[in-house]
Design a protein around this motif. Structure first.
Motif, PDB file in Angstrom:
ATOM      1  N   GLU A   1       0.807  -1.123  -0.124  1.00 46.24           N
ATOM      2  CA  GLU A   1       0.068  -0.081   0.126  1.00 46.24           C
ATOM      3  C   GLU A   1       0.912   1.219   0.040  1.00 46.24           C
ATOM      4  O   GLU A   1       0.566   2.262  -0.594  1.00 46.24           O
ATOM      5  CB  GLU A   1      -0.959  -0.169   1.286  1.00 46.24           C
ATOM      6  N   THR A   2       2.158   1.115   0.841  1.00 50.18           N
ATOM      7  CA  THR A   2       2.956   2.300   0.997  1.00 50.18           C
ATOM      8  C   THR A   2       4.044   2.101   0.002  1.00 50.18           C
ATOM      9  O   THR A   2       4.752   3.404  -0.367  1.00 50.18           O
ATOM     10  CB  THR A   2       3.289   2.654   2.351  1.00 50.18           C
ATOM     11  N   GLY A   3       4.511   1.041  -0.439  1.00 47.31           N
ATOM     12  CA  GLY A   3       5.520   0.864  -1.014  1.00 47.31           C
ATOM     13  C   GLY A   3       6.954   0.701  -0.224  1.00 47.31           C
ATOM     14  O   GLY A   3       8.043   0.891  -0.498  1.00 47.31           O
ATOM     15  N   ARG A   4       6.714   1.105   1.115  1.00 49.99           N
ATOM     16  CA  ARG A   4       7.839   0.779   2.202  1.00 49.99           C
ATOM     17  C   ARG A   4       8.288  -0.520   2.647  1.00 49.99           C
ATOM     18  O   ARG A   4       7.363  -1.267   2.848  1.00 49.99           O
ATOM     19  CB  ARG A   4       7.614   1.891   3.268  1.00 49.99           C
ATOM     20  N   ALA A   5       9.587  -0.583   2.972  1.00 53.48           N
ATOM     21  CA  ALA A   5      10.082  -1.782   3.522  1.00 53.48           C
ATOM     22  C   ALA A   5      10.831  -1.351   5.111  1.00 53.48           C
ATOM     23  O   ALA A   5      11.313  -0.432   4.853  1.00 53.48           O
ATOM     24  CB  ALA A   5      11.139  -2.537   2.648  1.00 53.48           C
ATOM     25  N   GLU A   6      10.351  -2.083   5.775  1.00 50.63           N
ATOM     26  CA  GLU A   6      10.946  -1.697   7.239  1.00 50.63           C
ATOM     27  C   GLU A   6      11.523  -2.940   7.983  1.00 50.63           C
ATOM     28  O   GLU A   6      12.352  -2.702   8.949  1.00 50.63           O
ATOM     29  CB  GLU A   6       9.728  -1.184   8.189  1.00 50.63           C
ATOM     30  N   LEU A   7      11.960  -4.170   6.959  1.00 46.67           N
ATOM     31  CA  LEU A   7      12.617  -5.206   7.465  1.00 46.67           C
ATOM     32  C   LEU A   7      13.628  -5.658   6.328  1.00 46.67           C
ATOM     33  O   LEU A   7      13.086  -6.148   5.487  1.00 46.67           O
ATOM     34  CB  LEU A   7      11.954  -6.385   7.950  1.00 46.67           C
ATOM     35  N   LEU A   8      14.975  -5.322   6.467  1.00 48.86           N
ATOM     36  CA  LEU A   8      15.752  -5.609   5.143  1.00 48.86           C
ATOM     37  C   LEU A   8      16.709  -6.752   5.451  1.00 48.86           C
ATOM     38  O   LEU A   8      17.326  -6.799   6.684  1.00 48.86           O
ATOM     39  CB  LEU A   8      16.552  -4.630   5.099  1.00 48.86           C
ATOM     40  N   PRO A   9      16.916  -7.807   4.545  1.00 50.70           N
ATOM     41  CA  PRO A   9      17.866  -8.503   4.634  1.00 50.70           C
ATOM     42  C   PRO A   9      19.435  -8.155   4.373  1.00 50.70           C
ATOM     43  O   PRO A   9      19.309  -7.123   3.873  1.00 50.70           O
ATOM     44  CB  PRO A   9      17.597  -9.861   3.616  1.00 50.70           C
TER      45      PRO A   9
END
Length: 412
Positions: free
Chosen positions: A308-316
């Motif tokens: 919905e927002t296109g955001r990632a808050e957890l990155l490998p």
């Protein structure tokens, strides 16, 4: 004894001094019924008692009482002074000799309202004694046993009356008029140099104007202010001054806000224009970017993205290419959506490999996660034309840089 009338002096008094006297009353009537029509009827008094000039006309021979009727147009110049253009018709009939004279009298009169000049409106707001004075012109035709003739001459009028206010539209009045005309109305020239046609009439005045407006002659006398009323009035004046000051301040603030809004709109337009140019460059570089993505040494693994927002808050942990940065998330979302649409055919699961992260006050669009640094470096070089500040960023970050990515979690 024959009395001579200095008509020039009388005319000068009527048309100069009386109007000046009436006009001395101040007037700013914006909501008054200034225009009126009058209609009247009554009697022209006969000359039945020689030597008496009040309540009686004066001719060279005795005459009878006869009818009189007429009308006029009035215009109020001030509450104390009106002008009237009038017409009156009557006839003179001999008492001792059988003659008759038809008289048509055209007049231009000044009307002076005594309730304004003498402050009689303090006593009653419905009764107005008035005076009238003016000049005129008489057209008359004489018909006797042995002679008939037609003649005309100037005339003068003096009078007095009382008006009663019936409503804002209608006034009733009675008027006694002292008419000094030609000495030939009865076809004789004896006497004191003029024939007097004195009349007593009653009538109605119709005032034209707004429904709640009144005729200026009924203007009430201003009320005297008590000390408490004066203090209250001054206090209200101070409040009004303060309100004006606040309004001026609000207007200045509004002007500043408008200027700021215009500046913001202009800045946004500039940013949008710049973004559109970059998107055009992105489309031009798509072929090269698609070729590079098909020849990767390693792979690009997906990231969990809020669609919905296109955001990632957890990155490998791994390598990422930053292809765009903006202080507004809407611009970042627009670039991300365009990139996903363009690369969807050559980059499997593009929605999970192109995303937005928050770094300080910026929203950055990243592609990743690359397993090989060289692959990320090649993509970064291709994207430099689109975003001059494009760079490769690897996670996890050094400890001293972690505050820049507050709220972003990195997993091994």
């Amino acid at each position: 004894m024959t009395y001579l009338i200095n008509k020039r002096f009388l005319l000068l008094f009527i048309i100069i001094f009386i109007p000046i006297f009436g006009y001395s009353q101040s007037y700013s009537g914006n909501d008054f019924r200034k225009l009126s029509l009058t209609f009247n009827g009554g009697v022209s008094l006969g000359d039945t008692n020689r030597g008496e000039y009040f309540l009686s006309s004066n001719f060279s021979t005795n005459t009878k009482d006869t009818y009189s009727f007429g009308g006029g147009i009035q215009y109020a110049l001030t509450p104390a002074w009106s002008l009237e253009l009038g017409y009156q018709r009557t006839r003179i009939r001999g008492l001792d000799s059988p003659f008759e004279t038809q008289v048509n009298m055209i007049s231009f009169n000044n009307i002076i309202n005594l309730n304004q000049l003498l402050l009689l409106n303090l006593i009653s707001e419905r009764i107005n004694p008035f005076l009238s004075a003016g000049v005129g012109y008489d057209l008359y035709s004489y018909s006797g046993p042995n002679e008939k003739n037609y003649n005309h001459n100037s005339s003068y009028n003096l009078g007095a009356g009382i008006a009663y206010k019936l409503s804002n539209t209608v006034d009733l009045f009675t008027h006694y008029n002292y008419h000094i005309g030609s000495n030939k109305i009865d076809n004789e020239t004896n006497g004191w140099g003029a024939d007097l046609i004195n009349s007593l009439t009653g009538g109605i005045r119709i005032n034209f104007g707004k429904p709640k407006a009144i005729h200026p002659s009924w203007k009430p006398h201003p009320a005297d202010l008590s000390q408490s009323d004066y203090d209250l009035f001054m206090a209200q004046g101070d409040r009004i001054d303060k309100l004006h000051t606040k309004l001026d301040q609000l207007e200045k603030r509004s002007e500043l806000n408008d200027q700021h809004l215009d500046s913001t709109i202009q800045d946004n337009r500039t940013s949008i224009d710049s973004l559109n140019v970059r998107l055009d460059i992105l489309e031009q570089r798509m072929d090269t970017l698609e070729l590079a993505l098909s020849n990767l040494q390693g792979s690009i693994n997906p990231v969990i993205v809020n669609q919905e927002t296109g955001r990632a808050e957890l990155l490998p942990a791994g390598h990422y290419v930053q292809i765009f940065a903006s202080s507004g998330i809407s611009s970042a979302q627009r670039v991300r959506n365009r990139a996903v649409a363009q690369l969807n055919s050559s980059l499997q699961n593009a929605k999970e490999k192109i995303f937005i992260i928050k770094r300080k006050q910026y929203y950055e669009v990243l592609i990743g996660v690359f397993t090989e640094f060289n692959d990320a470096s090649n993509i970064q070089q291709i994207m430099t034309d689109f975003h001059a500040d494009a760079y490769v960023i690897s996670f996890p970050r050094p400890v001293n840089l972690l505050p820049d990515f507050e709220g972003l979690k990195v997993i091994d």
